[in-house]
Design an enzyme around this catalytic site. Structure first.
Site, PDB file in Angstrom:
ATOM      1  N   TYR A  98     -42.920  56.841 -59.270  1.00 55.04           N
ATOM      2  CA  TYR A  98     -41.463  56.731 -59.151  1.00 55.04           C
ATOM      3  C   TYR A  98     -40.829  56.617 -60.540  1.00 55.04           C
ATOM      4  O   TYR A  98     -40.205  57.519 -61.018  1.00 55.04           O
ATOM      5  CB  TYR A  98     -41.082  55.547 -58.258  1.00 55.04           C
ATOM      6  CG  TYR A  98     -39.604  55.471 -57.982  1.00 55.04           C
ATOM      7  CD1 TYR A  98     -39.021  56.305 -57.037  1.00 55.04           C
ATOM      8  CD2 TYR A  98     -38.786  54.571 -58.662  1.00 55.04           C
ATOM      9  CE1 TYR A  98     -37.654  56.259 -56.780  1.00 55.04           C
ATOM     10  CE2 TYR A  98     -37.421  54.516 -58.415  1.00 55.04           C
ATOM     11  CZ  TYR A  98     -36.855  55.353 -57.466  1.00 55.04           C
ATOM     12  OH  TYR A  98     -35.509  55.306 -57.228  1.00 55.04           O
ATOM     13  N   SER A 109     -36.930  60.958 -54.157  1.00 53.81           N
ATOM     14  CA  SER A 109     -35.681  60.565 -54.797  1.00 53.81           C
ATOM     15  C   SER A 109     -35.820  60.687 -56.315  1.00 53.81           C
ATOM     16  O   SER A 109     -36.046  61.787 -56.822  1.00 53.81           O
ATOM     17  CB  SER A 109     -35.303  59.141 -54.360  1.00 53.81           C
ATOM     18  OG  SER A 109     -33.983  58.836 -54.707  1.00 53.81           O
ATOM     19  N   ASP A 116     -28.398  63.479 -45.928  1.00 53.43           N
ATOM     20  CA  ASP A 116     -28.701  62.676 -47.112  1.00 53.43           C
ATOM     21  C   ASP A 116     -27.445  62.591 -47.973  1.00 53.43           C
ATOM     22  O   ASP A 116     -27.091  63.528 -48.676  1.00 53.43           O
ATOM     23  CB  ASP A 116     -29.857  63.306 -47.909  1.00 53.43           C
ATOM     24  CG  ASP A 116     -30.366  62.373 -48.997  1.00 53.43           C
ATOM     25  OD1 ASP A 116     -29.649  61.408 -49.345  1.00 53.43           O
ATOM     26  OD2 ASP A 116     -31.472  62.602 -49.507  1.00 53.43           O
ATOM     27  N   HIS A 152     -31.701  60.015 -46.393  1.00 51.13           N
ATOM     28  CA  HIS A 152     -32.534  59.848 -47.577  1.00 51.13           C
ATOM     29  C   HIS A 152     -33.900  59.246 -47.246  1.00 51.13           C
ATOM     30  O   HIS A 152     -34.811  59.283 -48.060  1.00 51.13           O
ATOM     31  CB  HIS A 152     -31.794  58.967 -48.582  1.00 51.13           C
ATOM     32  CG  HIS A 152     -32.321  59.054 -49.976  1.00 51.13           C
ATOM     33  ND1 HIS A 152     -32.376  60.242 -50.673  1.00 51.13           N
ATOM     34  CD2 HIS A 152     -32.831  58.104 -50.805  1.00 51.13           C
ATOM     35  CE1 HIS A 152     -32.880  60.018 -51.879  1.00 51.13           C
ATOM     36  NE2 HIS A 152     -33.174  58.736 -51.979  1.00 51.13           N
TER      37      HIS A 152
END
Length: 723
Positions: free
Chosen positions: A491, A571, A656, A691
């Site tokens: 991430y 994301s 989203d 999302h």
């Protein structure tokens, strides 16, 4: 700060539905003739002198007829590919079985004296909220079942809170995965729904006073633009029970800063203090406090992370990174709460304070050290009084503690191979007791033995020599002979830590001899604010280099080879996957960028995107920042010279409104039009989904069925699926 682009030179009038149906990209390889040509234009922006082409700008209009037709055709191509994979149905059956086990949340005591917890007996799309007279008691009854709020399970229950007397319960819901929030109110004792109903709230819960609650909301968006329009002018409202939303009053507004967002928090014995935390400009939160009718500034900047832990005996307890990158706990007198008057209670130590809460007069603190958690209890003078020892390690820890009832001290613990187990902690004798209810004999968990697997933590050097931690989970006895498939996940942003955690879907990968590698990149919170800042703005390339170094480590240490390496992230992690694929396409066999931020030149113009500027910077900031962003923006750096790319499955969803689907649309269109070799470049566009938060279990299973089918197909592996 807005980006002023040249007028769009649209060719949409010249693009017909027929051309969409028959066109194909030049780099489609084995899927030649099947990729639809996306709606395009000759749009060119000049940003600080940089000339930036944006040929797929029309895809930003996600409600346009041509975009909808393109989405339909893309999904048809993707479904045709995935549905032909011979072992897809077996994967879905196994994932369904792996998800079919009882799941419980930590219990907590409500203001009505009852105990509440979420429970899912296996495959319900949404977990059900129960209440009982004791934690997980035999008399547990359904309090609120979100599965009854929609036919397809796409309405999620996102929060509950009770009035101080326990008479009323407010609950928040999200529809189809959107960040837009609705608030309903019910009588706690009877479950009767009141007429009180709040629409168009966002990033909020209900903060109660004796006669109503505070909530945060944006102005109602323009019809048709609900999921793409920029969110501006976040305000805090007060709703009095029994009145319509049109009568709600503005409790806090800041028209001078339309891109700030505001969160209300009520504290004090009689809920007499209203705190407003404002963010959106810096990496942290400013704090203002209302006493009576007057406001005082507690923290003037957004330079530090803050949480208000509560107000006790005239003192405000604040968790902060001010003067302490690893965070510390401070106190302030309610009469003089300004930052210069704060007093240190619990000093910064060798671990990041990840969470804290009151259990009676004691403070329970969750520390993060090398990306795993530990628990320490302090008294209100700051003296350490206990350190509960939990059986699992490395693990993630969550707490449920109660200021009024210190006997209600519950700890949740999970690892990569064990679901959440819940423990009670008795502060009087230091005893830890496992209170997790026994599972049914036929539970799938009975077939999974955590002792068959091992989790180890390694530290590898990044490009600049920084040591990066990474967890590796795999079957015991696995050999380092370069023949092991690896699923590398990262991430690296927004002060978010990646800690150990159980995923039933991941067990399919582990059962089949795969290695799950979870790396703790810079940009996260694992080592405090300095670690975070080392992966932001002009340091963002550190994050990508950290991830590339993780793959290189797995290869050099004999765990795997590029032909068996899959990377995935969602994301900000989708941005990560897109960027490193462009940087080192030869290093990976499969890439799964999920709901990613793919257009770094325009991300700040949609919904809540402006709030990410503290991590990314924006193209409007300066010539240097624009050039830096353009240098790694996934949609702008796809090679078009025959360089072979890994097989890529892009995922996004039509609702989203966090990372709008236009990011993935434009990236996928550019991929399919470029010459990047024969491996498939597909996009999976989910419907009635957002999302990721609150996604129904059935949709989660469908998505991972497609992801694992795509991975195994392109690794050339037929998985051995258990029944």
């Amino acid at each position: 700060m807005s980006l002023h682009a040249k007028p769009i030179l649209s060719l949409m009038a010249a693009i017909t539905t027929t051309s969409l149906l028959i066109g194909c990209g030049s780099g489609s390889g084995s899927l030649a003739g099947k990729y639809p040509v996306a709606p395009s234009s000759e749009t060119v922006d000049t940003i600080h002198g940089l000339v930036v082409a944006d040929p797929y700008r029309p895809l930003e209009d996600d409600t346009a007829a041509l975009t909808l037709e393109w989405v339909k055709q893309e999904n048809a191509v993707t479904r045709s590919y995935l549905d032909k994979i011979p072992f897809r149905s077996a994967i879905k059956e196994r994932l369904t079985r792996l998800n079919s086990y009882a799941k419980r949340s930590l219990p907590w005591r409500g203001e009505d004296g009852k105990y509440y917890f979420y429970f899912n007996d296996g495959l319900r799309n949404q977990s059900v909220l129960y209440r009982a007279s004791t934690p997980y008691g035999d008399d547990a009854e359904v309090f609120l079942d979100p599965n009854t709020l929609s036919e397809d399970g796409t309405v999620a229950l996102t929060g509950v809170s009770q009035s101080p007397d326990g008479k009323y319960t407010a609950y928040t819901i999200s529809r189809a995965g959107s960040d837009w929030t609705e608030i309903y109110v019910m009588e706690t004792a009877t479950g009767k729904l009141l007429d009180d109903h709040i629409n168009w709230a966002k990033f909020t819960g209900a903060e109660w006073t004796p006669d109503g609650f505070y909530y945060s909301a944006y102005p109602r968006p323009e019809a048709g633009k609900e999921y793409s329009v920029a969110n501006e002018n976040h305000q805090i409202y007060f709703h009095r029970i029994g009145t319509p939303q049109t009568d709600d009053t503005v409790a806090y507004t800041d028209p001078a800063h339309p891109l700030h967002f505001h969160t209300a928090q009520v504290a004090g014995k009689n809920q007499e203090y209203l705190f407003v935390l404002d963010g959106g400009e810096g990496t942290g939160e400013g704090i203002r406090m209302r006493r009576g009718n007057s406001w005082v500034t507690v923290e003037p900047t957004q330079d530090y992370n803050h949480s208000i832990l509560g107000v006790l005996d005239g003192k405000i307890y604040i968790l902060t990174s001010y003067g302490a990158p690893l965070r510390r706990i401070m106190t302030a007198d309610v009469a003089h709460p300004e930052r210069e008057n704060w007093t240190e209670l619990i000093a910064e130590s060798d671990g990041v304070i990840a969470d804290a809460g009151f259990s009676g007069d004691n403070l329970v603190v969750v520390y993060e050290q090398d990306a795993a958690n530990k628990l320490v209890v302090y008294d209100k003078s700051g003296k350490k009084v206990a350190q509960p020892e939990l059986p699992a390690s490395p693990a993630s820890i969550a707490i449920s503690v109660d200021r009024k009832h210190p006997e209600d001290f519950y700890v949740g613990c999970t690892t990569f191979t064990s679901p959440l187990r819940v423990y009670s902690f008795d502060e009087t004798n230091g005893k830890v007791t496992d209170i997790t209810p026994a599972e049914a004999d036929d539970s799938v968990l009975a077939t999974i033995n955590p002792d068959d697997y091992v989790t180890e933590q390694v530290f590898y050097p990044s490009a600049d020599g920084t040591k990066i931690p990474m967890f590796l989970t795999y079957k015991k006895g696995l050999k380092r002979d370069g023949s092991n498939p690896v699923y590398l996940y990262g991430y690296g942003g927004f002060n978010v830590s990646l800690n150990p955690g159980y995923s039933p879907n991941r067990m399919l990968w582990l059962e089949n001899g795969g290695i799950y590698a979870q790396t703790n990149l810079r940009g996260g919170a694992e080592y405090g604010e300095k670690w975070h800042e080392a992966g932001t703005k002009m340091n963002k390339l550190n994050v990508f280099n950290d991830f590339i170094a993780a793959a290189e480590y797995m290869i050099s240490e004999g765990w795997t080879k590029p032909e068996l390496l899959t990377i995935e992230g969602g994301s900000n992690g989708g941005l990560l996957v897109g960027a490193v694929t462009n940087m080192r396409p030869e290093l990976f066999k499969v890439a799964i960028p999920r709901v990613g931020v793919m257009d770094m030149m325009r991300y700040h113009l949609f919904t809540i995107g402006w709030n990410w500027a503290s991590d990314y910077g924006t193209s409007a900031d300066s010539p240097e920042m624009a050039e830096y962003l353009l240098g790694y923006s996934p949609a702008h750096n796809i090679k078009n010279d025959g360089t072979p790319y890994p097989a890529i499955l892009v995922t996004t969803a039509d609702h989203d409104d966090r990372v709008v689907p236009a990011h993935s649309f434009k990236y996928a269109a550019a991929l399919q039009a470029a010459d990047t070799g024969d491996a498939p470049k597909l996009i999976r566009i989910d419907s009635n989904a957002g999302h990721g938060g609150g996604k129904p279990v059935s949709k989660v299973i469908d998505e991972y069925t497609d992801i694992y089918s795509f991975i195994y197909q392109n690794l050339g592996i037929t998985p051995d699926i258990k029944k």
